[in-house]
Design a protein around this motif. Structure first.
Motif, short mmCIF file in Angstrom:
data_model
loop_
_atom_site.label_atom_id
_atom_site.label_comp_id
_atom_site.label_asym_id
_atom_site.label_seq_id
_atom_site.Cartn_x
_atom_site.Cartn_y
_atom_site.Cartn_z
N GLY A 43 30.22 38.88 28.18
CA GLY A 43 29.09 38.26 28.85
C GLY A 43 29.03 38.73 30.28
N ASN A 44 27.96 38.39 30.96
CA ASN A 44 27.77 38.85 32.34
C ASN A 44 28.89 38.39 33.26
N THR A 45 29.32 37.13 33.16
CA THR A 45 30.36 36.63 34.06
C THR A 45 31.65 37.42 33.88
N GLU A 46 32.07 37.62 32.65
CA GLU A 46 33.31 38.36 32.39
C GLU A 46 33.22 39.78 32.93
N ARG A 47 32.08 40.45 32.71
CA ARG A 47 31.93 41.83 33.19
C ARG A 47 31.92 41.89 34.72
N ILE A 48 31.27 40.92 35.36
CA ILE A 48 31.24 40.90 36.82
C ILE A 48 32.64 40.68 37.37
N VAL A 49 33.36 39.70 36.83
CA VAL A 49 34.71 39.41 37.31
C VAL A 49 35.62 40.62 37.08
N ASP A 50 35.50 41.27 35.94
CA ASP A 50 36.35 42.43 35.63
C ASP A 50 36.05 43.61 36.54
N LYS A 51 34.79 43.85 36.87
CA LYS A 51 34.40 45.07 37.58
C LYS A 51 34.25 44.91 39.09
N THR A 52 34.24 43.70 39.60
CA THR A 52 33.92 43.52 41.02
C THR A 52 34.94 44.15 41.95
N GLU A 53 34.43 44.69 43.03
CA GLU A 53 35.26 45.17 44.13
C GLU A 53 34.94 44.39 45.40
N MET A 54 34.05 43.40 45.26
CA MET A 54 33.65 42.57 46.40
C MET A 54 33.89 41.11 46.06
N PRO A 55 33.96 40.24 47.06
CA PRO A 55 34.15 38.82 46.78
C PRO A 55 32.93 38.24 46.07
N ILE A 56 33.20 37.32 45.16
CA ILE A 56 32.16 36.66 44.38
C ILE A 56 32.35 35.16 44.51
N LEU A 57 31.29 34.45 44.89
CA LEU A 57 31.31 32.99 44.89
C LEU A 57 30.55 32.57 43.65
N MET A 58 31.19 31.77 42.81
CA MET A 58 30.55 31.36 41.56
C MET A 58 30.73 29.87 41.31
N ALA A 59 29.78 29.32 40.56
CA ALA A 59 29.85 27.92 40.15
C ALA A 59 29.36 27.82 38.73
N HIS A 60 29.84 26.79 38.02
CA HIS A 60 29.39 26.59 36.65
C HIS A 60 28.55 25.34 36.57
#
Length: 175
Positions: A158-175
């Motif tokens: 899913g998008n969240t998993e791919r973003i977390v796996d590939k990110t090189e920048m900080p990500i702020l996320m909420a569910h």
């Protein structure tokens, strides 16, 4: 660690975690505990991150009108308000009954925040969000996490998993 994150995180404004390393089975349970167990926003920091004066000065907000995206927007208002530039990234699959990107621009405007809209296209929204964030020079990405269940994303991707796996920048996320 997941139990500590869940317990202590419930009285935290923001939970900061290192980027999970799925290939080494590290950090996934802490991320899940923070988002689902503590119910608090999470800042994922890649290992090479060295925060400096540019951190969160240009914030990109991934917007699809979903409930998790709305929670991410609400939980990041203080950070967004302090940013020098805010870009709302939209494209891919948008929630049919969710607020539009224009409504988000108005929401921010009511709070004295000027935001520009940046549209992207492509089959993989996760890759496009990261690529667009980088191309516009954003130093933080704000997104909703797990519009689908965590288990569904773990099994089918899913998008969240791919973003977390590939990110090189900080990500702020909420569910």
């Amino acid at each position: 660690m997941a139990d500590v994150v869940k317990h202590s995180g419930r009285l935290s404004d923001l939970i900061v975690l290192p980027k999970p390393q799925r290939e080494r089975n590290l950090g996934q349970s802490s991320l899940k505990a923070a988002l689902y167990g503590a119910g608090r926003p999470v800042l994922i920091c890649p290992g090479q991150l060295q925060p400096d004066a540019t951190f969160a000065q240009h914030v990109a907000v991934g917007w699809n009108g979903s409930l998790p995206a709305a929670r991410a927007v609400a939980s990041s208002l203080d950070i967004i308000h302090a940013a020098k530039r805010v870009s709302i990234l939209t494209g891919g699959k948008v929630q049919t009954h969710g607020p539009t990107v224009e409504e988000l621009v108005d929401y921010y405007a009511l709070r004295g925040i000027t935001a520009e809209v940046v549209r992207f296209s492509g089959k993989d929204a996760a890759t496009e969000l990261l690529k667009t964030s980088k191309s516009i020079g954003a130093s933080l990405l704000v997104i909703g996490a797990y519009s689908h269940s965590h288990e569904t994303e773990m099994l089918f991707g899913g998008n969240t998993e791919r973003i977390v796996d590939k990110t090189e920048m900080p990500i702020l996320m909420a569910h």
